[in-house]
Design an enzyme around this catalytic site. Sequence first.
Site, PDB file in Angstrom:
ATOM      1  N   ASP A  95       0.783  -1.238   0.000  1.00  0.00           N
ATOM      2  CA  ASP A  95       0.000   0.000   0.000  1.00  0.00           C
ATOM      3  C   ASP A  95       0.812   1.282   0.000  1.00  0.00           C
ATOM      4  O   ASP A  95       0.337   2.328   0.421  1.00  0.00           O
ATOM      5  CB  ASP A  95      -0.912  -0.002   1.223  1.00  0.00           C
ATOM      6  CG  ASP A  95      -0.130  -0.221   2.518  1.00  0.00           C
ATOM      7  OD1 ASP A  95       1.091   0.018   2.512  1.00  0.00           O
ATOM      8  OD2 ASP A  95      -0.739  -0.612   3.527  1.00  0.00           O
ATOM      9  N   GLU A 117      -0.077  -9.032  -0.967  1.00  0.00           N
ATOM     10  CA  GLU A 117      -0.677  -8.416   0.233  1.00  0.00           C
ATOM     11  C   GLU A 117      -1.901  -7.582  -0.164  1.00  0.00           C
ATOM     12  O   GLU A 117      -1.994  -6.377   0.096  1.00  0.00           O
ATOM     13  CB  GLU A 117       0.332  -7.577   1.022  1.00  0.00           C
ATOM     14  CG  GLU A 117      -0.119  -7.361   2.469  1.00  0.00           C
ATOM     15  CD  GLU A 117       0.863  -6.550   3.303  1.00  0.00           C
ATOM     16  OE1 GLU A 117       1.778  -7.144   3.896  1.00  0.00           O
ATOM     17  OE2 GLU A 117       0.713  -5.311   3.366  1.00  0.00           O
ATOM     18  N   GLU A 131      -2.205   5.127   2.691  1.00  0.00           N
ATOM     19  CA  GLU A 131      -2.140   3.702   2.370  1.00  0.00           C
ATOM     20  C   GLU A 131      -3.492   3.089   2.013  1.00  0.00           C
ATOM     21  O   GLU A 131      -3.577   2.227   1.127  1.00  0.00           O
ATOM     22  CB  GLU A 131      -1.506   2.931   3.533  1.00  0.00           C
ATOM     23  CG  GLU A 131      -0.015   3.176   3.729  1.00  0.00           C
ATOM     24  CD  GLU A 131       0.317   4.452   4.485  1.00  0.00           C
ATOM     25  OE1 GLU A 131      -0.631   5.131   4.947  1.00  0.00           O
ATOM     26  OE2 GLU A 131       1.506   4.785   4.621  1.00  0.00           O
ATOM     27  N   HIS A 207       6.169   5.669  12.922  1.00  0.00           N
ATOM     28  CA  HIS A 207       6.578   6.469  11.763  1.00  0.00           C
ATOM     29  C   HIS A 207       5.427   6.972  10.908  1.00  0.00           C
ATOM     30  O   HIS A 207       5.618   7.783  10.006  1.00  0.00           O
ATOM     31  CB  HIS A 207       7.503   5.650  10.858  1.00  0.00           C
ATOM     32  CG  HIS A 207       6.785   4.543  10.137  1.00  0.00           C
ATOM     33  ND1 HIS A 207       6.124   4.758   8.959  1.00  0.00           N
ATOM     34  CD2 HIS A 207       6.607   3.243  10.442  1.00  0.00           C
ATOM     35  CE1 HIS A 207       5.576   3.615   8.557  1.00  0.00           C
ATOM     36  NE2 HIS A 207       5.845   2.683   9.439  1.00  0.00           N
ATOM     37  N   ARG A 209       2.563   8.608   8.749  1.00  0.00           N
ATOM     38  CA  ARG A 209       2.319  10.023   8.428  1.00  0.00           C
ATOM     39  C   ARG A 209       1.238  10.632   9.311  1.00  0.00           C
ATOM     40  O   ARG A 209       1.362  11.759   9.782  1.00  0.00           O
ATOM     41  CB  ARG A 209       1.902  10.149   6.953  1.00  0.00           C
ATOM     42  CG  ARG A 209       3.053  10.442   6.021  1.00  0.00           C
ATOM     43  CD  ARG A 209       2.563  10.610   4.587  1.00  0.00           C
ATOM     44  NE  ARG A 209       3.561  11.215   3.721  1.00  0.00           N
ATOM     45  CZ  ARG A 209       4.686  10.636   3.335  1.00  0.00           C
ATOM     46  NH1 ARG A 209       4.980   9.422   3.734  1.00  0.00           N
ATOM     47  NH2 ARG A 209       5.527  11.277   2.530  1.00  0.00           N
ATOM     48  N   HIS A 240      12.942   5.668  12.638  1.00  0.00           N
ATOM     49  CA  HIS A 240      12.813   5.829  11.180  1.00  0.00           C
ATOM     50  C   HIS A 240      13.631   7.049  10.729  1.00  0.00           C
ATOM     51  O   HIS A 240      13.773   8.002  11.492  1.00  0.00           O
ATOM     52  CB  HIS A 240      11.330   6.037  10.878  1.00  0.00           C
ATOM     53  CG  HIS A 240      10.954   5.972   9.432  1.00  0.00           C
ATOM     54  ND1 HIS A 240      11.313   6.932   8.532  1.00  0.00           N
ATOM     55  CD2 HIS A 240      10.246   5.057   8.732  1.00  0.00           C
ATOM     56  CE1 HIS A 240      10.836   6.631   7.331  1.00  0.00           C
ATOM     57  NE2 HIS A 240      10.191   5.486   7.428  1.00  0.00           N
TER      58      HIS A 240
HETATM   59  C1  UD1 Z   1       6.647   4.974   3.502  1.00  0.00           C
HETATM   60  C2  UD1 Z   1       5.241   4.556   3.056  1.00  0.00           C
HETATM   61  C3  UD1 Z   1       4.503   3.875   4.194  1.00  0.00           C
HETATM   62  C4  UD1 Z   1       5.321   2.759   4.801  1.00  0.00           C
HETATM   63  C5  UD1 Z   1       6.698   3.270   5.173  1.00  0.00           C
HETATM   64  C6  UD1 Z   1       7.569   2.156   5.687  1.00  0.00           C
HETATM   65  C7  UD1 Z   1       4.135   6.000   1.405  1.00  0.00           C
HETATM   66  C8  UD1 Z   1       3.378   7.236   1.178  1.00  0.00           C
HETATM   67  N1  UD1 Z   1       4.493   5.743   2.662  1.00  0.00           N
HETATM   68  O1  UD1 Z   1       6.464   5.973   4.490  1.00  0.00           O
HETATM   69  O2  UD1 Z   1       3.278   3.354   3.704  1.00  0.00           O
HETATM   70  O3  UD1 Z   1       4.669   2.274   5.943  1.00  0.00           O
HETATM   71  O4  UD1 Z   1       7.324   3.844   4.022  1.00  0.00           O
HETATM   72  O5  UD1 Z   1       8.672   2.623   6.384  1.00  0.00           O
HETATM   73  O6  UD1 Z   1       4.434   5.281   0.476  1.00  0.00           O
HETATM   74  N2  UD1 Z   1      14.234   8.549   4.529  1.00  0.00           N
HETATM   75  C9  UD1 Z   1      15.613   8.467   4.441  1.00  0.00           C
HETATM   76  N3  UD1 Z   1      16.188   7.255   4.129  1.00  0.00           N
HETATM   77  C10 UD1 Z   1      15.463   6.136   3.926  1.00  0.00           C
HETATM   78  C11 UD1 Z   1      14.060   6.207   4.031  1.00  0.00           C
HETATM   79  C12 UD1 Z   1      13.455   7.428   4.313  1.00  0.00           C
HETATM   80  O7  UD1 Z   1      16.307   9.448   4.624  1.00  0.00           O
HETATM   81  O8  UD1 Z   1      16.048   5.069   3.656  1.00  0.00           O
HETATM   82  C13 UD1 Z   1      13.604   9.861   4.840  1.00  0.00           C
HETATM   83  C14 UD1 Z   1      13.612  10.830   3.660  1.00  0.00           C
HETATM   84  O9  UD1 Z   1      13.802  12.121   4.137  1.00  0.00           O
HETATM   85  C15 UD1 Z   1      12.185  10.689   3.116  1.00  0.00           C
HETATM   86  C16 UD1 Z   1      11.410  10.507   4.412  1.00  0.00           C
HETATM   87  O10 UD1 Z   1      12.234   9.657   5.206  1.00  0.00           O
HETATM   88  O11 UD1 Z   1      11.790  11.825   2.382  1.00  0.00           O
HETATM   89  C17 UD1 Z   1      10.041   9.890   4.275  1.00  0.00           C
HETATM   90  O12 UD1 Z   1      10.047   8.712   3.466  1.00  0.00           O
HETATM   91  P1  UD1 Z   1       8.695   8.268   2.699  1.00  0.00           P
HETATM   92  O13 UD1 Z   1       8.956   7.025   1.945  1.00  0.00           O
HETATM   93  O14 UD1 Z   1       8.119   9.417   1.964  1.00  0.00           O
HETATM   94  O15 UD1 Z   1       7.672   8.023   3.886  1.00  0.00           O
HETATM   95  P2  UD1 Z   1       7.626   6.899   4.999  1.00  0.00           P
HETATM   96  O16 UD1 Z   1       7.096   7.514   6.229  1.00  0.00           O
HETATM   97  O17 UD1 Z   1       8.913   6.170   5.037  1.00  0.00           O
HETATM   98  N1  UDP Z   2      12.073  -3.201  10.617  1.00  0.00           N
HETATM   99  C1  UDP Z   2      13.464  -3.335  10.515  1.00  0.00           C
HETATM  100  N2  UDP Z   2      14.275  -2.462  11.178  1.00  0.00           N
HETATM  101  C2  UDP Z   2      13.759  -1.438  11.926  1.00  0.00           C
HETATM  102  C3  UDP Z   2      12.337  -1.289  12.004  1.00  0.00           C
HETATM  103  C4  UDP Z   2      11.539  -2.176  11.326  1.00  0.00           C
HETATM  104  O1  UDP Z   2      13.951  -4.252   9.871  1.00  0.00           O
HETATM  105  O2  UDP Z   2      14.545  -0.679  12.498  1.00  0.00           O
HETATM  106  C5  UDP Z   2      11.206  -4.153   9.901  1.00  0.00           C
HETATM  107  C6  UDP Z   2      10.098  -4.764  10.715  1.00  0.00           C
HETATM  108  O3  UDP Z   2      10.529  -5.912  11.415  1.00  0.00           O
HETATM  109  C7  UDP Z   2       9.079  -5.084   9.654  1.00  0.00           C
HETATM  110  C8  UDP Z   2       9.229  -3.937   8.685  1.00  0.00           C
HETATM  111  O4  UDP Z   2      10.532  -3.423   8.896  1.00  0.00           O
HETATM  112  O5  UDP Z   2       9.400  -6.276   8.966  1.00  0.00           O
HETATM  113  C9  UDP Z   2       8.193  -2.896   8.941  1.00  0.00           C
HETATM  114  O6  UDP Z   2       8.519  -1.765   8.228  1.00  0.00           O
HETATM  115  P1  UDP Z   2       7.957  -0.332   8.567  1.00  0.00           P
HETATM  116  O7  UDP Z   2       7.621  -0.235  10.002  1.00  0.00           O
HETATM  117  O8  UDP Z   2       8.943   0.627   7.997  1.00  0.00           O
HETATM  118  O9  UDP Z   2       6.663  -0.230   7.661  1.00  0.00           O
HETATM  119  P2  UDP Z   2       5.157  -0.740   7.773  1.00  0.00           P
HETATM  120  O10 UDP Z   2       5.158  -2.166   8.161  1.00  0.00           O
HETATM  121  O11 UDP Z   2       4.485   0.138   8.765  1.00  0.00           O
HETATM  122  O12 UDP Z   2       4.615  -0.495   6.419  1.00  0.00           O
END
Ligand code: UD1
Ligand code: UDP
Length: 370
Positions: A95, A117, A131, A207, A209, A240
Amino acid sequence: MKVLSVFGTRPEAIKMCPLIKEMDKHEEIQNVVCLTGQHKEMLQQVIDIFGIEVAYNLNIMRPQQTLTTITTSVLERLESVLMQEKPDIVLVHGDTSTSFAAALAAFYQQIPVGHVEAGLRTYDKYSPFPEEMNRSLTGKIAELHFAPTENNRKNLANENIHKNVFVTGNTVIDAFHTTVKDGYVYKDKGIRDIDFSGKRCILMTAHRRENLGEPLRNICRAVRQIVEKFSDVEVVYPVHMNPAVRNTAEEILKNIDRVHLVDPLDVEDMHNLMARSFLVMTDSGGLQEEAPACGVPVLVLRTETERPEAVAAGTVKVVGVEEQNIFENASVLLTDVAEYEKMAKAINPYGDGHASKRIAEAILEWKVVG
Ligand code: UD1
Ligand code: UDP
């Protein structure tokens, strides 16, 4: 048969890598992996551990990216990959904005989409945001739907999606079975240095939004109350990389005794720590699926969940985002052994660890039947 798998965030990678490895076992399948790079470091950690071959990385991540930039960058950059590869099917997961945009890009080229999924719903457009809409729209586009549970299949049926729906279990459990090991030694020095003897570990993540800002502040304040009241509790919070999450976590929890703010853990460290924790507190989806599999109770830091199966089984409780309510629910589990035991039972509503096998077989069967 050429299968192009497109994903871009940490959870998608954790849940898609077992499937890619499974498809690799089938000679009839030619696997091509395209990362969107919606995440960067957090995605690479997973790719390195599973050791899968990546053909393309669209590298779209920007600091503080918006939903619009994620969606448009994926749409624009995936087009040429699709034109060049001409896959028989594109697989997307879950999602995220990557999932939806990749499905849309495939649709524009009239390439069938398989949704891994599928069928999770809250029926609240804005929660989780974005999502809920991402997965509904992806479901509309998809040709094949891999639903983790019977409940997910029913959700699809309610939307008139009946064809090519397969109940497979969740591939996250496949991953979990490969990562959790007896006698595991943590790679992360910060975790190795924590003295857990005689202590209870609460593993937390947050984490989402919709929790950014005040809800996340409430969550962090509740955690502060918990460690103040319970001197045998160590809280580990892998934070995160989103600066909006980091700033709040540090503002409220930095330098608090027995609260360990650490960088994102790699998936092996994470799963092994989870399996050894007393309690998980999280707004993540994946953790709600993994913790029940190893009998660790979960308090969900959200107002709803699209994963009601473990709630029904009694191992997961949705406690919202108010400080006092979170604190009180955690306090009950930390003081009342009977209440704790009721929640701490290993169940597996999300699968038996063979979801990838079922998905790969369904894809091959679909190809034969046409
Ligand atoms: C995204 C997904 C969310 C999922 C989550 C898992 C969308 C809209 N959201 O949210 O559904 O649950 O991933 O973690 O698709 N960043 C880094 N390095 C990284 C990753 C992120 O620096 O490796 C920072 C960046 O500044 C980035 C911000 O995190 O702009 C947000 O990342 P983004 O993918 O937009 O949103 P998530 O909250 O991670
Ligand atoms: N996870 C990880 N390292 C971390 C935090 C989470 O490997 O520091 C794993 C966690 O065990 C799970 C997945 O990442 O398998 C969940 O990802 P996240 O919480 O980013 O996204 P969501 O599940 O909410 O979409």
